[in-house]
Design a protein around this motif. Structure first.
Motif, PDB file in Angstrom:
ATOM      1  N   SER A  35     -12.434   8.554   5.117  1.00  0.00           N
ATOM      2  CA  SER A  35     -12.047   9.167   3.843  1.00  0.00           C
ATOM      3  C   SER A  35     -10.543   9.381   3.744  1.00  0.00           C
ATOM      4  CB  SER A  35     -12.766  10.515   3.667  1.00  0.00           C
ATOM      5  OG  SER A  35     -14.161  10.342   3.683  1.00  0.00           O
ATOM      6  N   SER A  36      -9.829   9.091   4.815  1.00  0.00           N
ATOM      7  CA  SER A  36      -8.382   9.310   4.822  1.00  0.00           C
ATOM      8  C   SER A  36      -7.688   8.352   3.850  1.00  0.00           C
ATOM      9  CB  SER A  36      -7.839   9.093   6.230  1.00  0.00           C
ATOM     10  OG  SER A  36      -6.428   9.049   6.216  1.00  0.00           O
ATOM     11  N   PRO A  37      -6.701   8.811   3.092  1.00  0.00           N
ATOM     12  CA  PRO A  37      -5.944   7.925   2.171  1.00  0.00           C
ATOM     13  C   PRO A  37      -5.252   6.775   2.891  1.00  0.00           C
ATOM     14  CG  PRO A  37      -5.546  10.237   1.653  1.00  0.00           C
ATOM     15  CD  PRO A  37      -6.299  10.216   2.961  1.00  0.00           C
ATOM     16  N   LEU A  38      -4.847   7.017   4.154  1.00  0.00           N
ATOM     17  CA  LEU A  38      -4.175   5.947   4.906  1.00  0.00           C
ATOM     18  C   LEU A  38      -5.119   4.786   5.187  1.00  0.00           C
ATOM     19  CD1 LEU A  38      -2.098   8.076   7.466  1.00  0.00           C
ATOM     20  CD2 LEU A  38      -1.308   6.966   5.375  1.00  0.00           C
ATOM     21  N   VAL A  39      -6.373   5.099   5.536  1.00  0.00           N
ATOM     22  CA  VAL A  39      -7.353   4.047   5.791  1.00  0.00           C
ATOM     23  C   VAL A  39      -7.686   3.319   4.504  1.00  0.00           C
ATOM     24  CG1 VAL A  39      -9.708   3.563   6.567  1.00  0.00           C
ATOM     25  CG2 VAL A  39      -8.307   5.239   7.790  1.00  0.00           C
ATOM     26  N   HIS A  40      -7.804   4.061   3.404  1.00  0.00           N
ATOM     27  CA  HIS A  40      -8.042   3.424   2.112  1.00  0.00           C
ATOM     28  C   HIS A  40      -6.911   2.434   1.775  1.00  0.00           C
ATOM     29  CE1 HIS A  40     -11.003   6.668   0.439  1.00  0.00           C
ATOM     30  NE2 HIS A  40     -11.447   6.041   1.516  1.00  0.00           N
ATOM     31  N   ALA A  41      -5.665   2.833   2.024  1.00  0.00           N
ATOM     32  CA  ALA A  41      -4.525   1.963   1.741  1.00  0.00           C
ATOM     33  C   ALA A  41      -4.540   0.721   2.629  1.00  0.00           C
ATOM     34  CB  ALA A  41      -3.221   2.729   1.941  1.00  0.00           C
ATOM     35  N   LEU A  42      -4.952   0.910   3.914  1.00  0.00           N
ATOM     36  CA  LEU A  42      -5.018  -0.209   4.837  1.00  0.00           C
ATOM     37  C   LEU A  42      -6.067  -1.227   4.385  1.00  0.00           C
ATOM     38  CD1 LEU A  42      -4.313  -1.623   7.505  1.00  0.00           C
ATOM     39  CD2 LEU A  42      -5.994  -0.141   8.640  1.00  0.00           C
ATOM     40  N   LEU A  43      -7.245  -0.767   4.016  1.00  0.00           N
ATOM     41  CA  LEU A  43      -8.303  -1.664   3.562  1.00  0.00           C
ATOM     42  C   LEU A  43      -7.933  -2.343   2.250  1.00  0.00           C
ATOM     43  CD1 LEU A  43     -11.434   0.558   4.388  1.00  0.00           C
ATOM     44  CD2 LEU A  43     -10.527  -1.368   5.696  1.00  0.00           C
ATOM     45  N   PHE A  44      -7.284  -1.615   1.376  1.00  0.00           N
ATOM     46  CA  PHE A  44      -6.841  -2.196   0.102  1.00  0.00           C
ATOM     47  C   PHE A  44      -5.830  -3.330   0.340  1.00  0.00           C
ATOM     48  CE2 PHE A  44      -3.756  -2.349  -3.365  1.00  0.00           C
ATOM     49  CZ  PHE A  44      -4.584  -2.572  -4.447  1.00  0.00           C
ATOM     50  N   THR A  45      -4.892  -3.092   1.250  1.00  0.00           N
ATOM     51  CA  THR A  45      -3.894  -4.107   1.567  1.00  0.00           C
ATOM     52  C   THR A  45      -4.536  -5.324   2.218  1.00  0.00           C
ATOM     53  OG1 THR A  45      -2.221  -2.378   1.885  1.00  0.00           O
ATOM     54  CG2 THR A  45      -1.746  -4.552   2.817  1.00  0.00           C
ATOM     55  N   HIS A  46      -5.504  -5.074   3.108  1.00  0.00           N
ATOM     56  CA  HIS A  46      -6.206  -6.182   3.764  1.00  0.00           C
ATOM     57  C   HIS A  46      -6.893  -7.077   2.740  1.00  0.00           C
ATOM     58  CE1 HIS A  46      -9.851  -8.047   5.482  1.00  0.00           C
ATOM     59  NE2 HIS A  46      -9.074  -8.266   6.554  1.00  0.00           N
ATOM     60  N   ASP A  47      -7.552  -6.480   1.761  1.00  0.00           N
ATOM     61  CA  ASP A  47      -8.247  -7.278   0.743  1.00  0.00           C
ATOM     62  C   ASP A  47      -7.262  -8.085  -0.091  1.00  0.00           C
ATOM     63  OD1 ASP A  47     -10.611  -6.255   1.664  1.00  0.00           O
ATOM     64  OD2 ASP A  47     -10.750  -4.684   0.135  1.00  0.00           O
ATOM     65  N   LYS A  48      -6.129  -7.488  -0.414  1.00  0.00           N
ATOM     66  CA  LYS A  48      -5.133  -8.200  -1.215  1.00  0.00           C
ATOM     67  C   LYS A  48      -4.554  -9.394  -0.447  1.00  0.00           C
ATOM     68  CE  LYS A  48      -5.054  -5.760  -5.010  1.00  0.00           C
ATOM     69  NZ  LYS A  48      -5.401  -6.378  -6.322  1.00  0.00           N
ATOM     70  N   VAL A  49      -4.266  -9.189   0.830  1.00  0.00           N
ATOM     71  CA  VAL A  49      -3.712 -10.271   1.644  1.00  0.00           C
ATOM     72  C   VAL A  49      -4.747 -11.373   1.831  1.00  0.00           C
ATOM     73  CG1 VAL A  49      -2.837 -10.885   3.926  1.00  0.00           C
ATOM     74  CG2 VAL A  49      -2.072  -8.777   2.829  1.00  0.00           C
ATOM     75  N   ALA A  50      -6.009 -10.999   2.078  1.00  0.00           N
ATOM     76  CA  ALA A  50      -7.060 -11.990   2.273  1.00  0.00           C
ATOM     77  C   ALA A  50      -7.253 -12.850   1.027  1.00  0.00           C
ATOM     78  CB  ALA A  50      -8.366 -11.294   2.653  1.00  0.00           C
ATOM     79  N   ASN A  51      -7.088 -12.253  -0.133  1.00  0.00           N
ATOM     80  CA  ASN A  51      -7.248 -12.983  -1.394  1.00  0.00           C
ATOM     81  C   ASN A  51      -5.930 -13.563  -1.916  1.00  0.00           C
ATOM     82  OD1 ASN A  51     -10.024 -12.368  -1.533  1.00  0.00           O
ATOM     83  ND2 ASN A  51      -9.579 -10.368  -2.472  1.00  0.00           N
ATOM     84  N   LYS A  52      -4.841 -13.398  -1.133  1.00  0.00           N
ATOM     85  CA  LYS A  52      -3.517 -13.902  -1.500  1.00  0.00           C
ATOM     86  C   LYS A  52      -3.067 -13.387  -2.880  1.00  0.00           C
ATOM     87  CE  LYS A  52      -3.749 -18.083   1.323  1.00  0.00           C
ATOM     88  NZ  LYS A  52      -3.583 -19.557   1.383  1.00  0.00           N
ATOM     89  N   GLU A  53      -3.383 -12.117  -3.134  1.00  0.00           N
ATOM     90  CA  GLU A  53      -2.978 -11.492  -4.399  1.00  0.00           C
ATOM     91  C   GLU A  53      -1.654 -10.751  -4.176  1.00  0.00           C
ATOM     92  OE1 GLU A  53      -6.164  -9.025  -5.637  1.00  0.00           O
ATOM     93  OE2 GLU A  53      -7.632 -10.653  -5.775  1.00  0.00           O
ATOM     94  N   TYR A  54      -0.550 -11.530  -4.162  1.00  0.00           N
ATOM     95  CA  TYR A  54       0.747 -10.943  -3.889  1.00  0.00           C
ATOM     96  C   TYR A  54       1.428 -10.573  -5.210  1.00  0.00           C
ATOM     97  CZ  TYR A  54      -0.188 -13.507   0.419  1.00  0.00           C
ATOM     98  OH  TYR A  54      -0.768 -14.018   1.544  1.00  0.00           O
ATOM     99  N   PRO A  55       2.114  -9.472  -5.240  1.00  0.00           N
ATOM    100  CA  PRO A  55       2.850  -9.112  -6.465  1.00  0.00           C
ATOM    101  C   PRO A  55       4.058 -10.007  -6.633  1.00  0.00           C
ATOM    102  CG  PRO A  55       3.330  -7.546  -4.721  1.00  0.00           C
ATOM    103  CD  PRO A  55       2.236  -8.438  -4.201  1.00  0.00           C
ATOM    104  N   ALA A  56       4.445 -10.241  -7.874  1.00  0.00           N
ATOM    105  CA  ALA A  56       5.628 -11.047  -8.162  1.00  0.00           C
ATOM    106  C   ALA A  56       6.876 -10.350  -7.649  1.00  0.00           C
ATOM    107  CB  ALA A  56       5.742 -11.286  -9.661  1.00  0.00           C
TER     108      ALA A  56
END
Length: 396
Positions: free
Chosen positions: A21-42
């Motif tokens: 439930s920690s915000p840090l773990v949520h941020a880590l999982l969110f970043t992992h999903d973005k990198v896995a899907n190659k959803e990089y910000p411009a």
């Protein structure tokens, strides 16, 4: 997972629920999903940032080398001091692997750092490697390798001998292709005017290409040999070519603008040829060449051949602008000077001579008439006009 942990009693379940439930773990999982899907910000970049070298992509390439076959890649030092692939030889081991391309920068070879070493050291190190060779390179190419250029094959007949083991200017002696005078070569790549890629004309499509000196470079080398023999004036303003190697360079001097003597038949180093299937009842012309003082002997030989077999051999009648007893006796064609000048302008003559305004010439039309009749055309031409005659006229 958090839902099940929340409904399970126990210390371990409670600690796991707090961790997930920690915000840090949520941020880590969110970043992992973005990198896995190659959803990089411009990312906005200014003009200075767009030119940074970090845009190069680093990757490891592997080439398996189990024989003594050369790698087939030549290298150079670029302006930043890095070892860079300068060319890939057609059908070589590097070309077949498809992993190296011109412009790739080599950083390590099986863990050995290439930067800081001279070209000879790097080449010697790569030459001794066998088995799986792992190379770390950086490249500006995308993930999809650049498309291979279409091979524009040109056949040449060589008019000199070449031994790459004795060529001090060759970028890589192991990549050189030896040949002797009269060899037919298939030239596959002329992107580098100094060094062409070629194979022997054997009919096989799997031959590895080798380097041969280009026509312009070989012309300079031939001129340098003549200079050593004191056949030309060495005080002319030269061109200079340099071959840098191990801290020194060599120079060759050549100026084509002032070397008219060299622009004769002796300058024919590579003669472009094509494969022509024999055609029944269309014999090819025969050209007899010799010193000018032996022209009469050549004409006598032609007359002898015609006398012995006039159904097989003949010679074309010439155009003349002046009536003389000899011209009339040989039944040559008399034309006006204006007609002769028009033939010259329209490039309809194999060769012509101007003797104080009195012209004589051999026409392409007359040669074709003889060929169509199924006879062998006999000609005498000066050496200086043979190259131009071959370049501009096709009579078969």
């Amino acid at each position: 997972v958090c839902y099940h942990c929340e409904n399970i009693s126990g210390r371990d379940a409670s600690e796991l629920f707090d961790l997930l439930s920690s915000p840090l773990v949520h941020a880590l999982l969110f970043t992992h999903d973005k990198v896995a899907n190659k959803e990089y910000p411009a990312v906005l970049m200014n003009a200075d940032q767009e030119n940074v070298k970090d845009r190069r992509q680093f990757r490891h390439v592997r080439i398996e080398r189990n024989t003594a076959e050369p790698l087939g890649a030549t290298i150079k030092l670029n302006k930043d001091g890095f070892v860079e692939v300068s060319r890939i030889l057609h059908r070589s081991l590097a070309d077949r692997s498809g992993t190296l391309h011109p412009g790739d920068v080599i950083h390590t070879i099986n863990g050995w750092t290439a930067r800081g070493s001279d070209i000879d050291t790097v080449a010697d190190h790569m030459q001794d490697l066998t088995g799986v060779i792992e190379i770390l390179i950086s490249t500006t190419h995308s993930e999809k390798p650049p498309a291979r250029r279409n091979t524009n094959l040109v056949r040449y007949k060589t008019h000199f001998d070449y031994d790459p083991s004795k060529d001090q200017y060759l970028p890589c002696r192991e990549a050189g292709l030896a040949f002797t005078r009269g060899t037919i070569l298939n030239v596959l790549n002329q992107d580098d005017p100094n060094w062409w890629q070629a194979v022997h004309d054997s009919g096989s499509q799997d031959l590895r290409a080798g380097l041969i000196p280009g026509a312009s470079l070989q012309e300079k080398l031939e001129y340098a040999k003549l200079c050593k023999q004191n056949q030309f004036n060495k005080q002319r303003k030269p061109w200079t070519i340099r071959r840098k190697r191990a801290g020194h360079h060599k120079e060759l001097k050549y100026n084509p603008q002032t070397n008219e003597e060299y622009s004769c038949v002796d300058n024919l180093l590579y003669e472009e040829v094509v494969k022509i299937a024999p055609q029944k009842n269309r014999p090819r012309p025969i050209v007899l060449v010799g010193p000018e003082h032996e022209v009469m002997d050549l004409n006598a030989l032609i007359e002898q051949l015609i006398t012995e077999d006039d159904r097989r051999f003949t010679r074309p009648s010439r155009y003349y602008t002046t009536r003389t007893p000899e011209v009339l006796a040989r039944k040559h064609q008399i034309i006006s000077q204006g007609e002769m000048e028009q033939h010259i302008k329209d490039n309809e003559l194999v060769e012509y001579e101007d003797d104080n305004g009195s012209y004589s010439a051999t026409s392409v039309k007359q040669i074709k008439v003889i060929i169509e009749a199924g006879k062998t055309c006999l000609l005498t031409l000066k050496p200086q006009v043979i190259t131009s005659a071959l370049a501009y006229h096709t009579c078969t």
